[in-house]
Design an enzyme around this catalytic site. Structure first.
Site, short mmCIF file in Angstrom:
data_model
loop_
_atom_site.label_atom_id
_atom_site.label_comp_id
_atom_site.label_asym_id
_atom_site.label_seq_id
_atom_site.Cartn_x
_atom_site.Cartn_y
_atom_site.Cartn_z
N ARG A 25 18.98 48.96 22.56
CA ARG A 25 20.12 48.40 21.83
C ARG A 25 21.48 48.92 22.24
O ARG A 25 22.49 48.51 21.67
CB ARG A 25 19.94 48.60 20.32
CG ARG A 25 18.75 47.87 19.77
CD ARG A 25 18.51 48.13 18.33
NE ARG A 25 19.73 48.37 17.57
CZ ARG A 25 19.81 48.35 16.27
NH1 ARG A 25 18.74 48.11 15.57
NH2 ARG A 25 20.93 48.59 15.65
N ASP A 26 21.59 49.83 23.20
CA ASP A 26 22.92 50.33 23.59
C ASP A 26 22.94 50.72 25.06
O ASP A 26 23.34 51.82 25.42
CB ASP A 26 23.30 51.52 22.70
CG ASP A 26 24.78 51.86 22.80
OD1 ASP A 26 25.58 50.97 23.14
OD2 ASP A 26 25.13 53.02 22.54
N ILE A 27 22.51 49.82 25.93
CA ILE A 27 22.50 50.09 27.36
C ILE A 27 23.91 49.91 27.91
O ILE A 27 24.55 48.89 27.67
CB ILE A 27 21.54 49.13 28.11
CG1 ILE A 27 20.12 49.30 27.62
CG2 ILE A 27 21.63 49.32 29.61
CD1 ILE A 27 19.46 50.58 28.02
#
Length: 83
Positions: free
Chosen positions: A54-56
């Site tokens: 969810r936060d690449i």
């Protein structure tokens, strides 16, 4: 990691101006992208339970001494098995 984060290589003004970074080659950028994609594929499909990062972003893609990509910072992880 020995070679730091991808972000550092992409945004270092010395590397951008001189094109001296190994990450400036298209071959290396494709390798890094494929390594990251394979890592994400593993988390989504093969991990039990599945994991959604969810936060690449480039600051969370680390490069080891062999320039192999590693994903980091799983602070926003979502367990894919939860409905």
């Amino acid at each position: 990691m020995k070679n730091g984060a991808l972000y550092d290589h992409l945004h270092d003004t010395n590397n951008v101006q001189k094109s001296s970074s190994l990450v400036n080659s298209w071959k290396m950028r494709i390798k890094i992208s494929l390594d990251a994609a394979r890592g994400i594929e593993y988390l989504h499909i093969y991990a039990v339970p599945p994991i959604m990062h969810r936060d690449i972003k480039s600051s969370k893609i680390l490069l080891d001494s062999n320039w192999t990509t590693r994903l980091s910072d799983f602070g926003f992880v979502l367990d894919g098995g939860i409905q």
